[in-house]
Design a protein around this motif. Structure first.
Motif, PDB file in Angstrom:
ATOM      1  N   ALA A 202      -2.651  11.146  -1.461  1.00 19.32           N
ATOM      2  CA  ALA A 202      -2.357  10.844  -2.708  1.00 19.32           C
ATOM      3  C   ALA A 202      -3.685  10.285  -3.294  1.00 19.32           C
ATOM      4  CB  ALA A 202      -1.260  10.024  -2.716  1.00 19.32           C
ATOM      5  N   GLN A 203      -3.928  10.716  -4.648  1.00 11.87           N
ATOM      6  CA  GLN A 203      -4.952   9.901  -5.466  1.00 11.87           C
ATOM      7  C   GLN A 203      -4.372   9.749  -6.883  1.00 11.87           C
ATOM      8  OE1 GLN A 203      -7.680   8.999  -4.306  1.00 11.87           O
ATOM      9  NE2 GLN A 203      -8.439   8.132  -6.295  1.00 11.87           N
ATOM     10  N   TRP A 204      -4.475   8.581  -7.286  1.00  5.03           N
ATOM     11  CA  TRP A 204      -4.163   7.811  -8.694  1.00  5.03           C
ATOM     12  C   TRP A 204      -4.763   8.638  -9.708  1.00  5.03           C
ATOM     13  CZ3 TRP A 204      -0.169   5.753 -10.719  1.00  5.03           C
ATOM     14  CH2 TRP A 204      -0.507   4.997 -12.100  1.00  5.03           C
TER      15      TRP A 204
ATOM     16  N   GLN B  19       0.868  -1.257  -0.014  1.00  7.09           N
ATOM     17  CA  GLN B  19       0.045   0.011   0.226  1.00  7.09           C
ATOM     18  C   GLN B  19       0.922   1.134   0.056  1.00  7.09           C
ATOM     19  OE1 GLN B  19      -3.689   0.066   1.788  1.00  7.09           O
ATOM     20  NE2 GLN B  19      -3.413   2.111   2.781  1.00  7.09           N
ATOM     21  N   LEU B  20       0.151   2.224  -1.017  1.00  3.28           N
ATOM     22  CA  LEU B  20       1.311   3.522  -0.953  1.00  3.28           C
ATOM     23  C   LEU B  20       1.401   3.989   0.536  1.00  3.28           C
ATOM     24  CD1 LEU B  20       2.177   5.190  -3.457  1.00  3.28           C
ATOM     25  CD2 LEU B  20       0.388   6.684  -2.951  1.00  3.28           C
ATOM     26  N   GLN B  21       2.580   4.434   0.876  1.00  2.73           N
ATOM     27  CA  GLN B  21       2.798   5.124   2.079  1.00  2.73           C
ATOM     28  C   GLN B  21       3.256   6.647   1.692  1.00  2.73           C
ATOM     29  OE1 GLN B  21       6.354   4.045   4.485  1.00  2.73           O
ATOM     30  NE2 GLN B  21       5.092   3.681   6.023  1.00  2.73           N
TER      31      GLN B  21
ATOM     32  N   THR C  87       4.821   5.512 -10.104  1.00  6.46           N
ATOM     33  CA  THR C  87       5.623   6.544 -10.464  1.00  6.46           C
ATOM     34  C   THR C  87       4.864   7.669  -9.613  1.00  6.46           C
ATOM     35  OG1 THR C  87       6.137   8.276 -11.967  1.00  6.46           O
ATOM     36  CG2 THR C  87       4.363   6.781 -12.892  1.00  6.46           C
ATOM     37  N   LEU C  88       5.195   8.634  -9.009  1.00  3.33           N
ATOM     38  CA  LEU C  88       4.901   9.562  -8.020  1.00  3.33           C
ATOM     39  C   LEU C  88       3.932  10.491  -9.147  1.00  3.33           C
ATOM     40  CD1 LEU C  88       4.149  10.944  -5.568  1.00  3.33           C
ATOM     41  CD2 LEU C  88       6.093  12.322  -5.898  1.00  3.33           C
ATOM     42  N   ASP C  89       4.607  10.688 -10.268  1.00  2.53           N
ATOM     43  CA  ASP C  89       3.993  11.508 -11.241  1.00  2.53           C
ATOM     44  C   ASP C  89       2.495  11.430 -11.684  1.00  2.53           C
ATOM     45  OD1 ASP C  89       3.777  11.778 -14.650  1.00  2.53           O
ATOM     46  OD2 ASP C  89       3.969  13.801 -13.618  1.00  2.53           O
ATOM     47  N   ARG C  90       1.954  10.115 -11.657  1.00  2.00           N
ATOM     48  CA  ARG C  90       0.819   9.892 -11.735  1.00  2.00           C
ATOM     49  C   ARG C  90      -0.081   9.932 -10.698  1.00  2.00           C
ATOM     50  NH1 ARG C  90      -2.042   9.623 -15.350  1.00  2.00           N
ATOM     51  NH2 ARG C  90      -2.712   7.396 -15.759  1.00  2.00           N
ATOM     52  N   TYR C  91       0.379  10.476  -9.766  1.00  2.00           N
ATOM     53  CA  TYR C  91      -0.547  10.548  -8.345  1.00  2.00           C
ATOM     54  C   TYR C  91      -0.899  12.196  -8.256  1.00  2.00           C
ATOM     55  CZ  TYR C  91      -0.084   5.903  -6.849  1.00  2.00           C
ATOM     56  OH  TYR C  91      -0.291   4.470  -6.727  1.00  2.00           O
ATOM     57  N   ALA C  92      -2.262  12.551  -8.048  1.00  2.00           N
ATOM     58  CA  ALA C  92      -2.634  13.884  -7.624  1.00  2.00           C
ATOM     59  C   ALA C  92      -2.101  13.875  -6.127  1.00  2.00           C
ATOM     60  CB  ALA C  92      -3.766  14.238  -7.678  1.00  2.00           C
ATOM     61  N   ILE C  93      -1.478  14.961  -5.640  1.00  2.00           N
ATOM     62  CA  ILE C  93      -1.325  14.866  -4.365  1.00  2.00           C
ATOM     63  C   ILE C  93      -1.912  16.260  -3.659  1.00  2.00           C
ATOM     64  CG2 ILE C  93       0.630  15.150  -2.504  1.00  2.00           C
ATOM     65  CD1 ILE C  93       0.839  12.709  -3.872  1.00  2.00           C
ATOM     66  N   GLY C  94      -2.438  16.172  -2.410  1.00  2.00           N
ATOM     67  CA  GLY C  94      -3.179  17.078  -1.774  1.00  2.00           C
ATOM     68  C   GLY C  94      -2.669  17.315  -0.610  1.00  2.00           C
ATOM     69  N   TRP C  95      -2.609  18.485  -0.135  1.00  2.00           N
ATOM     70  CA  TRP C  95      -2.310  18.846   1.349  1.00  2.00           C
ATOM     71  C   TRP C  95      -3.611  19.426   2.126  1.00  2.00           C
ATOM     72  CZ3 TRP C  95       2.076  18.211   4.246  1.00  2.00           C
ATOM     73  CH2 TRP C  95       3.321  18.130   3.654  1.00  2.00           C
ATOM     74  N   PHE C  96      -3.711  19.182   3.379  1.00  2.00           N
ATOM     75  CA  PHE C  96      -4.811  19.414   4.145  1.00  2.00           C
ATOM     76  C   PHE C  96      -4.550  19.842   5.577  1.00  2.00           C
ATOM     77  CE2 PHE C  96      -8.375  17.774   1.438  1.00  2.00           C
ATOM     78  CZ  PHE C  96      -7.785  17.021   0.760  1.00  2.00           C
ATOM     79  N   ARG C  97      -5.281  20.418   6.371  1.00  2.00           N
ATOM     80  CA  ARG C  97      -4.939  20.563   7.662  1.00  2.00           C
ATOM     81  C   ARG C  97      -6.208  20.350   8.287  1.00  2.00           C
ATOM     82  NH1 ARG C  97      -3.483  27.108   7.469  1.00  2.00           N
ATOM     83  NH2 ARG C  97      -5.552  27.931   7.094  1.00  2.00           N
ATOM     84  N   GLN C  98      -5.971  20.459   9.945  1.00  2.00           N
ATOM     85  CA  GLN C  98      -6.967  20.280  10.807  1.00  2.00           C
ATOM     86  C   GLN C  98      -6.475  20.798  12.210  1.00  2.00           C
ATOM     87  OE1 GLN C  98      -8.915  16.299  11.247  1.00  2.00           O
ATOM     88  NE2 GLN C  98     -10.805  17.421  11.932  1.00  2.00           N
ATOM     89  N   ALA C  99      -7.235  21.782  12.500  1.00  2.00           N
ATOM     90  CA  ALA C  99      -6.886  22.509  13.870  1.00  2.00           C
ATOM     91  C   ALA C  99      -7.917  21.902  14.851  1.00  2.00           C
ATOM     92  CB  ALA C  99      -7.300  23.981  13.801  1.00  2.00           C
TER      93      ALA C  99
ATOM     94  N   TYR D 135      -9.291  11.380  -1.143  1.00  2.00           N
ATOM     95  CA  TYR D 135      -8.138  10.810  -1.421  1.00  2.00           C
ATOM     96  C   TYR D 135      -7.900   9.201  -1.079  1.00  2.00           C
ATOM     97  CZ  TYR D 135      -6.315  15.356  -3.148  1.00  2.00           C
ATOM     98  OH  TYR D 135      -6.064  16.516  -3.820  1.00  2.00           O
ATOM     99  N   ASP D 136      -7.478   8.492  -1.676  1.00  2.00           N
ATOM    100  CA  ASP D 136      -7.338   7.108  -1.113  1.00  2.00           C
ATOM    101  C   ASP D 136      -6.279   6.821   0.144  1.00  2.00           C
ATOM    102  OD1 ASP D 136      -8.329   5.325  -4.515  1.00  2.00           O
ATOM    103  OD2 ASP D 136      -9.371   6.037  -2.783  1.00  2.00           O
ATOM    104  N   TYR D 137      -5.158   7.797   0.054  1.00  2.00           N
ATOM    105  CA  TYR D 137      -3.953   7.385   0.798  1.00  2.00           C
ATOM    106  C   TYR D 137      -3.707   8.617   1.511  1.00  2.00           C
ATOM    107  CZ  TYR D 137      -3.507   3.709  -2.817  1.00  2.00           C
ATOM    108  OH  TYR D 137      -3.824   2.775  -3.407  1.00  2.00           O
ATOM    109  N   TRP D 138      -3.559   8.247   2.815  1.00  2.00           N
ATOM    110  CA  TRP D 138      -3.172   9.575   3.596  1.00  2.00           C
ATOM    111  C   TRP D 138      -1.986   9.321   4.547  1.00  2.00           C
ATOM    112  CZ3 TRP D 138      -6.051  14.121   4.254  1.00  2.00           C
ATOM    113  CH2 TRP D 138      -7.411  14.148   3.217  1.00  2.00           C
ATOM    114  N   GLY D 139      -1.255  10.338   4.629  1.00  2.00           N
ATOM    115  CA  GLY D 139       0.038  10.623   5.820  1.00  2.00           C
ATOM    116  C   GLY D 139      -0.539  10.660   7.339  1.00  2.00           C
ATOM    117  N   GLN D 140      -0.029  10.381   8.326  1.00  2.00           N
ATOM    118  CA  GLN D 140      -0.153  10.592   9.838  1.00  2.00           C
ATOM    119  C   GLN D 140      -0.121  12.037  10.137  1.00  2.00           C
ATOM    120  OE1 GLN D 140      -1.086   7.982  11.580  1.00  2.00           O
ATOM    121  NE2 GLN D 140      -1.237   6.949   9.451  1.00  2.00           N
ATOM    122  N   GLY D 141       0.393  13.054   9.358  1.00  2.00           N
ATOM    123  CA  GLY D 141       0.137  14.432   9.668  1.00  2.00           C
ATOM    124  C   GLY D 141       1.378  14.757  10.353  1.00  2.00           C
TER     125      GLY D 141
END
Length: 129
Positions: A103-105, A1-3, A33-45, A116-122
């Motif tokens: 990340a989203q393919w 799974q993408l990390q 390849t990373l190029d084929r993924y859209a990458i988003g940034w989010f935040r939560q307060a 998005y299908d894949y998320w980091g831990q923040g």
């Protein structure tokens, strides 16, 4: 799974800058390849809903920003390093939050993308004097 692993957060004074990194790994063989993924940034307060900050589309797609953050935040990607960055300038106390990348393919136009299908831990960003 993408990390996805975010880094670069920390404590910064108002008016300061930070650069967040989102390192992407564990690609599948068919989506390697990373190029084929859209990458988003989010935040939560604390006590607030998650807020979309910015995204960058796949396959050279355009970047997109929340209207309230245009001019202060810049998203970029280095596909050779499998890393996406978020440069944040003129930081304000209200920018304090946990920042996430996702990340989203195959989404060349990410402007309307929210799921998005894949998320980091923040990574925590605190803006305070």
């Amino acid at each position: 799974q993408l990390q996805l692993v975010e880094s670069g957060g920390g404590l910064v004074q108002p008016g300061g800058s930070l650069r967040l990194s989102c390192a992407v790994s564990r690609f599948s063989l068919s989506r390697a390849t990373l190029d084929r993924y859209a990458i988003g940034w989010f935040r939560q307060a604390p006590g607030k809903e998650r807020e979309r900050i910015s995204c960058i589309g796949s396959s050279g797609g355009r970047s997109n920003y929340a209207d309230s953050l245009k001019g202060r935040f810049t998203i970029s990607r280095d596909n050779a390093k499998n890393t996406v960055y978020l440069r944040m300038n003129s930081l304000k106390p209200e920018d304090t939050a946990v920042y996430y990348c996702a990340a989203q393919w195959a989404q060349d136009d990410c402007s309307g993308l929210r799921d998005y299908d894949y998320w980091g831990q923040g990574t925590q960003v605190t803006v305070s004097s």
